[in-house]
Write a protein that holds these residues in place. Structure first.
Motif, PDB file in Angstrom:
ATOM      1  N   GLU A 190       0.911  -1.144   0.101  1.00 15.75           N
ATOM      2  CA  GLU A 190       0.237   0.035   0.207  1.00 15.75           C
ATOM      3  C   GLU A 190       0.820   1.125   0.078  1.00 15.75           C
ATOM      4  O   GLU A 190       0.758   2.177   0.476  1.00 15.75           O
ATOM      5  N   SER A 210      -1.581  -4.696   3.960  1.00 18.79           N
ATOM      6  CA  SER A 210      -2.933  -5.237   3.724  1.00 18.79           C
ATOM      7  C   SER A 210      -2.893  -6.693   2.967  1.00 18.79           C
ATOM      8  O   SER A 210      -1.828  -6.812   2.421  1.00 18.79           O
ATOM      9  N   GLN A 212      -4.179  -6.871   0.092  1.00 21.40           N
ATOM     10  CA  GLN A 212      -4.544  -6.557  -1.197  1.00 21.40           C
ATOM     11  C   GLN A 212      -4.104  -7.354  -2.365  1.00 21.40           C
ATOM     12  O   GLN A 212      -4.822  -8.060  -3.061  1.00 21.40           O
ATOM     13  N   ARG A 234       1.023  -1.215   9.746  1.00 21.81           N
ATOM     14  CA  ARG A 234       1.200   0.166   9.080  1.00 21.81           C
ATOM     15  C   ARG A 234       2.478   0.905  10.010  1.00 21.81           C
ATOM     16  O   ARG A 234       1.944   0.988  11.140  1.00 21.81           O
ATOM     17  N   LEU A 244      -3.389   3.103  14.075  1.00 25.17           N
ATOM     18  CA  LEU A 244      -2.602   2.238  14.924  1.00 25.17           C
ATOM     19  C   LEU A 244      -1.412   1.494  13.855  1.00 25.17           C
ATOM     20  O   LEU A 244      -1.545   1.835  12.956  1.00 25.17           O
ATOM     21  N   PHE A 247      -3.378  -3.317  12.922  1.00 30.15           N
ATOM     22  CA  PHE A 247      -4.785  -3.326  13.186  1.00 30.15           C
ATOM     23  C   PHE A 247      -5.603  -4.636  12.448  1.00 30.15           C
ATOM     24  O   PHE A 247      -4.697  -5.242  12.018  1.00 30.15           O
ATOM     25  N   ILE A 386     -13.989   4.623   7.328  1.00 29.59           N
ATOM     26  CA  ILE A 386     -13.948   2.948   7.953  1.00 29.59           C
ATOM     27  C   ILE A 386     -13.511   2.175   6.863  1.00 29.59           C
ATOM     28  O   ILE A 386     -12.983   0.891   6.992  1.00 29.59           O
ATOM     29  N   ILE A 387     -13.761   2.470   5.524  1.00 32.75           N
ATOM     30  CA  ILE A 387     -13.378   1.595   4.480  1.00 32.75           C
ATOM     31  C   ILE A 387     -12.787   2.244   3.285  1.00 32.75           C
ATOM     32  O   ILE A 387     -13.358   3.418   3.098  1.00 32.75           O
ATOM     33  N   GLY A 389     -12.123   1.221  -0.838  1.00 40.51           N
ATOM     34  CA  GLY A 389     -12.448   0.134  -1.992  1.00 40.51           C
ATOM     35  C   GLY A 389     -12.463   0.516  -3.358  1.00 40.51           C
ATOM     36  O   GLY A 389     -12.336   1.841  -3.570  1.00 40.51           O
ATOM     37  N   ARG A 392     -10.340  -3.106  -9.308  1.00 43.21           N
ATOM     38  CA  ARG A 392      -8.974  -3.173  -9.701  1.00 43.21           C
ATOM     39  C   ARG A 392      -8.658  -3.305 -11.236  1.00 43.21           C
ATOM     40  O   ARG A 392      -9.515  -3.752 -12.027  1.00 43.21           O
ATOM     41  N   GLY A 431     -11.507  -2.841   2.069  1.00 41.34           N
ATOM     42  CA  GLY A 431     -11.024  -3.299   3.298  1.00 41.34           C
ATOM     43  C   GLY A 431     -11.480  -2.257   4.459  1.00 41.34           C
ATOM     44  O   GLY A 431     -11.703  -1.324   4.008  1.00 41.34           O
ATOM     45  N   ARG A 436     -11.636   0.893  13.739  1.00 43.92           N
ATOM     46  CA  ARG A 436     -12.475   1.975  13.382  1.00 43.92           C
ATOM     47  C   ARG A 436     -13.927   1.920  13.625  1.00 43.92           C
ATOM     48  O   ARG A 436     -14.602   2.536  13.869  1.00 43.92           O
ATOM     49  N   ILE A 447      -8.938   5.144  18.952  1.00 44.23           N
ATOM     50  CA  ILE A 447      -8.950   3.898  18.604  1.00 44.23           C
ATOM     51  C   ILE A 447      -8.489   2.902  19.244  1.00 44.23           C
ATOM     52  O   ILE A 447      -8.498   1.780  19.516  1.00 44.23           O
TER      53      ILE A 447
HETATM   54  O1  4AD Z   1      -7.500   2.617   3.233  1.00 45.15           O
HETATM   55  P1  4AD Z   1      -6.670   1.287   3.267  1.00 45.15           P
HETATM   56  O2  4AD Z   1      -5.299   1.696   3.550  1.00 45.15           O
HETATM   57  O3  4AD Z   1      -7.100   0.624   2.058  1.00 45.15           O
HETATM   58  C1  4AD Z   1      -6.458  -0.474   1.926  1.00 45.15           C
HETATM   59  O4  4AD Z   1      -5.781  -1.028   2.520  1.00 45.15           O
HETATM   60  C2  4AD Z   1      -7.049  -1.188   0.623  1.00 45.15           C
HETATM   61  N1  4AD Z   1      -6.234  -2.496   0.287  1.00 45.15           N
HETATM   62  C3  4AD Z   1      -8.391  -1.599   0.951  1.00 45.15           C
HETATM   63  C4  4AD Z   1      -9.036  -2.142  -0.444  1.00 45.15           C
HETATM   64  O5  4AD Z   1      -9.469  -3.320  -0.583  1.00 45.15           O
HETATM   65  N2  4AD Z   1      -8.942  -1.282  -1.680  1.00 45.15           N
HETATM   66  O6  4AD Z   1      -7.266   0.747   4.596  1.00 45.15           O
HETATM   67  C5  4AD Z   1      -8.390   0.342   4.771  1.00 45.15           C
HETATM   68  C6  4AD Z   1      -9.113   0.723   6.175  1.00 45.15           C
HETATM   69  C7  4AD Z   1      -9.379   2.049   6.247  1.00 45.15           C
HETATM   70  O7  4AD Z   1     -10.483   2.368   5.576  1.00 45.15           O
HETATM   71  C8  4AD Z   1      -9.276   2.124   7.747  1.00 45.15           C
HETATM   72  O8  4AD Z   1     -10.800   2.001   8.468  1.00 45.15           O
HETATM   73  C9  4AD Z   1      -8.188   1.154   8.254  1.00 45.15           C
HETATM   74  O9  4AD Z   1      -8.425   0.245   7.068  1.00 45.15           O
HETATM   75  N3  4AD Z   1      -7.204   1.751   8.499  1.00 45.15           N
HETATM   76  C10 4AD Z   1      -6.545   1.790   9.957  1.00 45.15           C
HETATM   77  N4  4AD Z   1      -6.913   1.314  10.786  1.00 45.15           N
HETATM   78  C11 4AD Z   1      -6.240   1.665  11.884  1.00 45.15           C
HETATM   79  N5  4AD Z   1      -5.074   2.156  11.822  1.00 45.15           N
HETATM   80  C12 4AD Z   1      -4.346   2.557  10.633  1.00 45.15           C
HETATM   81  N6  4AD Z   1      -3.081   3.209  10.812  1.00 45.15           N
HETATM   82  C13 4AD Z   1      -5.298   2.296   9.551  1.00 45.15           C
HETATM   83  N7  4AD Z   1      -5.099   2.453   8.249  1.00 45.15           N
HETATM   84  C14 4AD Z   1      -6.243   2.085   7.677  1.00 45.15           C
END
Ligand code: 4AD
Length: 462
Positions: A190, A210, A212, A234, A244, A247, A386-387, A389, A392, A431, A436, A447
């Motif tokens: 990511e 992720s 992903q 992360r 965090l 998570f 929270i999400i 997506g 792809r 995701g 969250r 959180i």
């Molecule tokens: O937005 P993110 O980074 O998206 C992805 O990881 C993609 N691979 C998802 C996909 O299928 N396209 O992360 C997805 C979700 C965020 O919306 C958030 O809710 C949570 O993961 N998130 C975290 N939660 C806690 N601490 C963090 N550092 C977070 N980073 C993302």
């Protein structure tokens, strides 16, 4: 062996019966010839009384029990008794136990903070004449195994468990298959900045940011609908209320026929099912949280609002904000858009779709009609993400090109790109951040409250 009873099983119908219970000493008061113990099992409490008599309870025993430190684990054998008046301050108020014996199973050391202080209501904390000490978040996290014993924390983790269960139930019912992808991987998944690097048998490895790439490769392997509940890492340096370093990700990926709306349809059914399920299955837990942290219950629609990104920017502009129409939303703008949407559509939960392409990861499908935009979306609760997506890119040549635009070293993702060379169906997914969802569904402010043992830039223990 003898049956061990649960406090929740006790009732006046058992009056006179001898029962054995294991629990913690929540509180103890000694008064001359008597002693009152509040015995606790998770969030349930019952009063245990000891009176010196000629037969079973000696003076020495009353003294011994009065001296058992709070939070020690004890076995109490006693007789169920219906008091003249309901017991104040115990969840089990209709009966108490007349102790026949009390045995200390595990003695607690002096506590770093008082659990009743940690369970204070917000309104009490704001009182000017407050006598108690407010326990700082750091102290609580430093001693998380004690902190987790408060009723609110017990409730939070029942809700967390229910979210995962409901997620699974809903997806299994929609023919999704649960998978487990590797967390030790070769490169960033990511973006490079927030990745934990490690030594993997002498070469560089990473902790997965992720699932992903792997959930997409599962799609290429003819698993047409997959989901995973697993850890996500992360290396976030930012110290915020919602980030965090580790998570739990609730991820899914699915083949689509015509349009990524098919993913949004699944998302919609899934979350309405989860919210309804939480309301009905976790009513008592939600009430417990409400009592300490009052907040308006989540408003959501039977069919989730889908707002185009452009439309969202217009709403912000009309309200006097100046968002970059082809840029990303700041946390502040997201929150304000959440307020505007709430006013206009009466929902705390909505989907914002068709984000500008430039602000999305390289694997995101551009909008075929206007390549300034993409087939992607974010979902918000109470104005917080929270999400995320998207549909792809499923064409290897196009994926290579997109990676180059993002200046991603191709050698690090070659096997991922190769997966699309041998026939790959159009697909999309998203995701969800578990901590969250629980935080925002319950309207909590941090959180760390919804992570069992939170990992942030400063915390690696306990
Ligand atoms: O937005 P993110 O980074 O998206 C992805 O990881 C993609 N691979 C998802 C996909 O299928 N396209 O992360 C997805 C979700 C965020 O919306 C958030 O809710 C949570 O993961 N998130 C975290 N939660 C806690 N601490 C963090 N550092 C977070 N980073 C993302």
């Amino acid at each position: 062996g003898e049956k061990y009873w649960q406090i929740s099983e006790l009732s006046p119908a058992l009056s006179g019966q001898k029962v054995l219970l294991r629990g913690r000493v929540h509180n103890v008061r000694g008064k001359g010839k008597s002693s009152f113990v509040v015995l606790r099992q998770q969030s349930s409490t019952v009063q245990v009384v000891l009176f010196v008599d000629d037969k079973t309870v000696s003076k020495g025993m009353v003294k011994y029990v009065s001296g058992i430190p709070k939070e020690s684990i004890v076995d109490v054998s006693g007789e169920v008794h219906v008091p003249q008046e309901p017991v104040q301050g115990c969840t089990c108020s209709q009966v108490e136990l007349k102790a026949l014996s009390v045995k200390c199973i595990s003695r607690a050391a002096p506590l770093p903070f008082d659990l009743s202080d940690a369970a204070r209501k917000e309104e009490d904390l704001q009182r000017e004449d407050a006598q108690f000490v407010t326990v700082t978040q750091d102290t609580r996290l430093e001693n998380r195994w004690i902190d987790l014993r408060t009723p609110v924390n017990q409730a939070i983790f029942w809700i967390q468990s229910a979210v995962c269960q409901l997620f699974r139930e809903a997806l299994l019912a929609e023919s999704f298959q649960e998978i487990h992808t590797p967390k030790l991987i070769a490169g960033a998944s990511e973006g490079g900045a927030a990745v934990f690097k490690l030594d993997y048998m002498g070469r560089e490895g990473c902790l997965a940011q992720s699932p992903q790439f792997y959930k997409q490769m599962a799609i290429c392997s003819d698993m047409s609908r997959v989901f995973e509940i697993g850890p996500v890492f992360r290396a976030e340096k930012s110290f915020t209320h919602r980030h965090l370093c580790e998570f739990t990700g609730l991820d899914l990926e699915m083949a689509i026929n015509e349009h990524y709306n098919e993913v949004l349809d699944v998302l919609d059914r899934l979350f309405v099912y989860m919210f309804n399920g939480l309301k009905s299955r976790c009513a008592a837990d939600l009430a417990t949280i409400q009592e300490q942290f009052p907040v308006e219950p989540l408003q959501y629609l039977p069919k989730t609002l889908r707002l185009p990104f452009e439309e969202g920017m217009k709403l912000l502009q009309e309200a006097g904000f100046e968002p970059d129409p082809l840029g990303d939303l700041t946390t502040e703008l997201e929150r304000n858009l959440g307020k505007i949407v709430k006013q206009k559509y009466n929902t705390d939960f909505y989907i914002l779709y068709r984000y500008p392409l430039a602000v999305r990861p390289f694997y995101t499908m551009p909008d075929p009609e206007d390549s300034r935009y993409s087939n992607s979306f974010d979902v918000f609760i109470r104005g917080e993400e929270i999400i995320s997506g998207a549909q792809r890119v499923h064409d290897a040549a196009m994926l290579t090109e997109r990676a180059q635009v993002h200046e991603i070293p191709l050698d690090s993702i070659q096997s991922y790109i190769n997966a699309f060379k041998f026939g790959a169906p159009p697909h999309g997914g998203f995701g969800v951040g578990l901590e969250r969802v629980v935080m925002l569904f319950c309207g909590l402010d941090n959180i760390r409250k919804t992570s069992l043992f939170p990992r942030d830039p400063k915390r690696l223990t306990p």
